[in-house]
Design a protein around this motif. Structure first.
Motif, PDB file in Angstrom:
ATOM      1  N   TRP A  62       0.835  -1.191   0.000  1.00 51.32           N
ATOM      2  CA  TRP A  62       0.000   0.000   0.000  1.00 51.32           C
ATOM      3  C   TRP A  62       0.870   1.242   0.000  1.00 51.32           C
ATOM      4  O   TRP A  62       1.992   1.236   0.514  1.00 51.32           O
ATOM      5  CB  TRP A  62      -0.911   0.020   1.219  1.00 51.32           C
ATOM      6  N   SER A  63       0.358   2.330  -0.579  1.00 51.27           N
ATOM      7  CA  SER A  63       1.103   3.596  -0.649  1.00 51.27           C
ATOM      8  C   SER A  63       0.274   4.729  -0.058  1.00 51.27           C
ATOM      9  O   SER A  63      -0.961   4.679  -0.070  1.00 51.27           O
ATOM     10  CB  SER A  63       1.447   3.935  -2.113  1.00 51.27           C
ATOM     11  N   ALA A  65      -1.425   8.260  -0.147  1.00 52.79           N
ATOM     12  CA  ALA A  65      -1.977   9.168  -1.161  1.00 52.79           C
ATOM     13  C   ALA A  65      -1.904  10.599  -0.637  1.00 52.79           C
ATOM     14  O   ALA A  65      -1.720  10.823   0.566  1.00 52.79           O
ATOM     15  CB  ALA A  65      -3.421   8.793  -1.473  1.00 52.79           C
ATOM     16  N   ARG A  68      -6.337  14.475   1.963  1.00 50.86           N
ATOM     17  CA  ARG A  68      -7.704  14.793   1.551  1.00 50.86           C
ATOM     18  C   ARG A  68      -8.495  15.261   2.761  1.00 50.86           C
ATOM     19  O   ARG A  68      -8.207  14.858   3.893  1.00 50.86           O
ATOM     20  CB  ARG A  68      -8.371  13.558   0.930  1.00 50.86           C
ATOM     21  N   THR A  73      -5.670   9.881   6.759  1.00 51.16           N
ATOM     22  CA  THR A  73      -4.798   9.486   5.657  1.00 51.16           C
ATOM     23  C   THR A  73      -5.588   8.625   4.684  1.00 51.16           C
ATOM     24  O   THR A  73      -6.689   8.162   4.995  1.00 51.16           O
ATOM     25  CB  THR A  73      -3.556   8.717   6.165  1.00 51.16           C
ATOM     26  N   THR A  74      -5.025   8.422   3.506  1.00 55.81           N
ATOM     27  CA  THR A  74      -5.601   7.522   2.502  1.00 55.81           C
ATOM     28  C   THR A  74      -4.478   6.657   1.955  1.00 55.81           C
ATOM     29  O   THR A  74      -3.405   7.168   1.621  1.00 55.81           O
ATOM     30  CB  THR A  74      -6.255   8.301   1.351  1.00 55.81           C
ATOM     31  N   TYR A  75      -4.719   5.371   1.873  1.00 60.61           N
ATOM     32  CA  TYR A  75      -3.763   4.450   1.274  1.00 60.61           C
ATOM     33  C   TYR A  75      -4.292   3.998  -0.084  1.00 60.61           C
ATOM     34  O   TYR A  75      -5.482   3.722  -0.226  1.00 60.61           O
ATOM     35  CB  TYR A  75      -3.556   3.214   2.162  1.00 60.61           C
ATOM     36  N   THR A  76      -3.420   3.941  -1.058  1.00 64.12           N
ATOM     37  CA  THR A  76      -3.805   3.415  -2.368  1.00 64.12           C
ATOM     38  C   THR A  76      -3.316   1.975  -2.477  1.00 64.12           C
ATOM     39  O   THR A  76      -2.250   1.615  -1.971  1.00 64.12           O
ATOM     40  CB  THR A  76      -3.206   4.256  -3.509  1.00 64.12           C
ATOM     41  N   GLU A  88      -8.754   1.981  -2.622  1.00 66.42           N
ATOM     42  CA  GLU A  88      -8.196   2.896  -1.635  1.00 66.42           C
ATOM     43  C   GLU A  88      -8.772   2.567  -0.268  1.00 66.42           C
ATOM     44  O   GLU A  88      -9.876   2.038  -0.148  1.00 66.42           O
ATOM     45  CB  GLU A  88      -8.489   4.355  -1.986  1.00 66.42           C
TER      46      GLU A  88
END
Length: 198
Positions: A62-63, A65, A68, A73-76, A88
């Motif tokens: 996972w990375s 993002a 937002r 946080t947001t993981y892609t 996501e």
């Protein structure tokens, strides 16, 4: 006004101005992520894996993002073979005793699908914290914007959710994406949940 008196007055004004300048408070230092209030979106550009008194391990594939609104946080998540887009996982924390009840959030997630299948719901305890797990499938309406209105229809999507009773309030993990990609990511999602620690 005599010349010596005028010079004295000017000298006093200069000294006064210098003294005021020296007494001016220094500008505030730039904030770092550690100095921000709990739950503030990340500003450091690094992977976030802690909020509200709970930490977790982020799957290696996972990375992070870009930041937002309304998210910690947001993981892609990369697309599975055959899918044209990835998934996501958004992480949300609204503050102590904020964000609504567990059931309110599950109902909200269900409403983000057209003709939803589910929710499948289960509860477990992870390192002394109650975690409610949710699975939903159907046509995802991709809510966004200030009013979280539907931004489009995405057929054959799935949602994996986890609502964690963290020490400082509920933390929400919401993974959405094409069914095949979400299915491939489910093992990693479950490992993240299992890694939760205070």
């Amino acid at each position: 006004m005599k010349l010596p008196t005028a010079l004295t007055t000017v000298t006093l004004l200069v000294f006064s101005a210098c003294e005021q300048k020296q007494q001016a408070p220094p500008p505030p230092p730039e904030l770092t992520q550690q100095q921000l209030p709990p739950g503030h979106p990340d500003i450091s550009g690094e992977m976030v894996n802690a909020v509200a008194g709970v930490r977790w391990t982020v799957p290696s594939s996972w990375s992070a993002a870009p930041a937002r609104q309304m998210r910690i946080t947001t993981y892609t998540i990369p697309a599975a073979a055959g899918d044209t887009e990835g998934a996501e996982c958004g992480v949300f924390f609204f503050g102590s005793e904020q964000g609504g009840s567990v059931q309110m959030n599950i109902d909200r997630w269900v409403q983000q699908f057209e003709n939803p299948k589910g929710p499948e719901q289960s509860t477990k305890e992870v390192n002394g914290m109650k975690v409610v797990l949710v699975k939903i499938a159907g046509t995802y309406l991709a809510p966004g914007g200030p009013m979280m209105q539907a931004t489009g229809k995405h057929e054959n999507y799935r949602l994996l959710g986890a609502i964690v009773a963290a020490p400082e309030g509920s933390v929400f993990f919401k993974l959405t994406g094409p069914a095949k990609t979400v299915g491939a990511a489910e093992k990693d999602f479950n490992a993240l949940v299992q890694s939760l620690t205070k």
